[in-house]
Motif scaffolding. Sequence first.
Motif, PDB file in Angstrom:
ATOM      1  N   THR A   1       0.804  -1.854   1.698  1.00 38.65           N
ATOM      2  CA  THR A   1       0.988  -1.713   3.145  1.00 38.65           C
ATOM      3  C   THR A   1       2.131  -2.581   3.660  1.00 38.65           C
ATOM      4  O   THR A   1       2.592  -2.384   4.774  1.00 38.65           O
ATOM      5  CB  THR A   1      -0.298  -2.077   3.911  1.00 38.65           C
ATOM      6  N   THR A   2       2.569  -3.550   2.875  1.00 43.60           N
ATOM      7  CA  THR A   2       3.673  -4.411   3.279  1.00 43.60           C
ATOM      8  C   THR A   2       4.986  -3.828   2.766  1.00 43.60           C
ATOM      9  O   THR A   2       5.005  -3.091   1.774  1.00 43.60           O
ATOM     10  CB  THR A   2       3.473  -5.834   2.718  1.00 43.60           C
ATOM     11  N   PRO A   3       6.090  -4.168   3.422  1.00 45.15           N
ATOM     12  CA  PRO A   3       7.394  -3.641   2.975  1.00 45.15           C
ATOM     13  C   PRO A   3       7.740  -4.131   1.567  1.00 45.15           C
ATOM     14  O   PRO A   3       7.421  -5.263   1.190  1.00 45.15           O
ATOM     15  CB  PRO A   3       8.384  -4.207   3.988  1.00 45.15           C
ATOM     16  N   PHE A   4       8.386  -3.251   0.813  1.00 42.31           N
ATOM     17  CA  PHE A   4       8.851  -3.630  -0.520  1.00 42.31           C
ATOM     18  C   PHE A   4      10.060  -2.785  -0.885  1.00 42.31           C
ATOM     19  O   PHE A   4      10.276  -1.716  -0.344  1.00 42.31           O
ATOM     20  CB  PHE A   4       7.742  -3.484  -1.575  1.00 42.31           C
ATOM     21  N   LYS A   5      10.842  -3.319  -1.814  1.00 41.07           N
ATOM     22  CA  LYS A   5      12.035  -2.640  -2.327  1.00 41.07           C
ATOM     23  C   LYS A   5      11.844  -2.462  -3.831  1.00 41.07           C
ATOM     24  O   LYS A   5      11.419  -3.384  -4.516  1.00 41.07           O
ATOM     25  CB  LYS A   5      13.268  -3.508  -2.047  1.00 41.07           C
ATOM     26  N   ILE A   6      12.162  -1.267  -4.319  1.00 44.54           N
ATOM     27  CA  ILE A   6      12.040  -0.966  -5.760  1.00 44.54           C
ATOM     28  C   ILE A   6      13.409  -1.034  -6.422  1.00 44.54           C
ATOM     29  O   ILE A   6      14.387  -0.479  -5.916  1.00 44.54           O
ATOM     30  CB  ILE A   6      11.455   0.458  -5.967  1.00 44.54           C
TER      31      ILE A   6
ATOM     32  N   PRO B   1      -6.824  -1.400   1.996  1.00 43.48           N
ATOM     33  CA  PRO B   1      -8.191  -1.505   1.480  1.00 43.48           C
ATOM     34  C   PRO B   1      -8.888  -0.153   1.307  1.00 43.48           C
ATOM     35  O   PRO B   1      -9.856  -0.059   0.552  1.00 43.48           O
ATOM     36  CB  PRO B   1      -8.912  -2.372   2.524  1.00 43.48           C
ATOM     37  N   ALA B   2      -8.389   0.883   1.966  1.00 43.83           N
ATOM     38  CA  ALA B   2      -8.966   2.215   1.762  1.00 43.83           C
ATOM     39  C   ALA B   2      -8.559   2.780   0.400  1.00 43.83           C
ATOM     40  O   ALA B   2      -9.231   3.641  -0.150  1.00 43.83           O
ATOM     41  CB  ALA B   2      -8.531   3.162   2.876  1.00 43.83           C
ATOM     42  N   ALA B   3      -7.454   2.284  -0.147  1.00 46.13           N
ATOM     43  CA  ALA B   3      -6.968   2.755  -1.446  1.00 46.13           C
ATOM     44  C   ALA B   3      -7.501   1.908  -2.595  1.00 46.13           C
ATOM     45  O   ALA B   3      -7.847   2.427  -3.654  1.00 46.13           O
ATOM     46  CB  ALA B   3      -5.446   2.754  -1.467  1.00 46.13           C
ATOM     47  N   LEU B   4      -7.555   0.584  -2.385  1.00 41.57           N
ATOM     48  CA  LEU B   4      -7.960  -0.338  -3.450  1.00 41.57           C
ATOM     49  C   LEU B   4      -8.277  -1.679  -2.796  1.00 41.57           C
ATOM     50  O   LEU B   4      -7.523  -2.144  -1.956  1.00 41.57           O
ATOM     51  CB  LEU B   4      -6.816  -0.505  -4.455  1.00 41.57           C
ATOM     52  N   LYS B   5      -9.355  -2.274  -3.177  1.00 40.09           N
ATOM     53  CA  LYS B   5      -9.729  -3.567  -2.593  1.00 40.09           C
ATOM     54  C   LYS B   5      -9.133  -4.697  -3.430  1.00 40.09           C
ATOM     55  O   LYS B   5      -9.340  -4.758  -4.637  1.00 40.09           O
ATOM     56  CB  LYS B   5     -11.241  -3.702  -2.542  1.00 40.09           C
TER      57      LYS B   5
END
Length: 181
Positions: free
Chosen positions: A42-47, A171-175
């Motif tokens: 959910t936080t910004p990231f760069k690949i 958290p809906a995807a993975l806790k």
Amino acid sequence: MVEGAERAAIIGVVTASDRASAGVYRDESGPAIVAYLDRILTTPFKILRRIIPDGFESVRDTLIELADKEGCDLILTTGGTGPSPRDLTPEATEAAAPRVLPGFGELMRQVSLQQVPTAILSRQMAAHRGPCLIINLPGKPASIEVCLNAVFPAVPYCLDLIGAARIDINPAALKSFRPKQ
């Protein structure tokens, strides 16, 4: 404030494969990792993507470059974790990042063994190079998801502890788990 919390995480995705790096076949594992991250973070990231040949030097040098020069907070590798002679990703990872975190590999093998008996042949591992966590994943997209679902709940807190950028999981995807501070 957690060190690194003010910036987007930089995540390296490295496919170690002689055939994919030569263009003999299309890399499906690297894109599977990116799709997983897109779905859960959910936080910004760069690949930063790399497709490189199998082997010790190519993997070691790529990991060092991504950690030191590109400033990656997290590097996820795919491929090169089997017993074949050119499968040297774990050895190269340990050379680049000597602080091994054995629980990651133990858990990935444990969950993989519930899927296929040949998972015992896999040599997945994790280690860190300063503020960069490196996790070696298997080469098959379905196995990548199984392994990431198992270990990723600990990744955000691990990144906090080593001084990397903060990441948060939907958290809906993975806790995930972070102790209350």
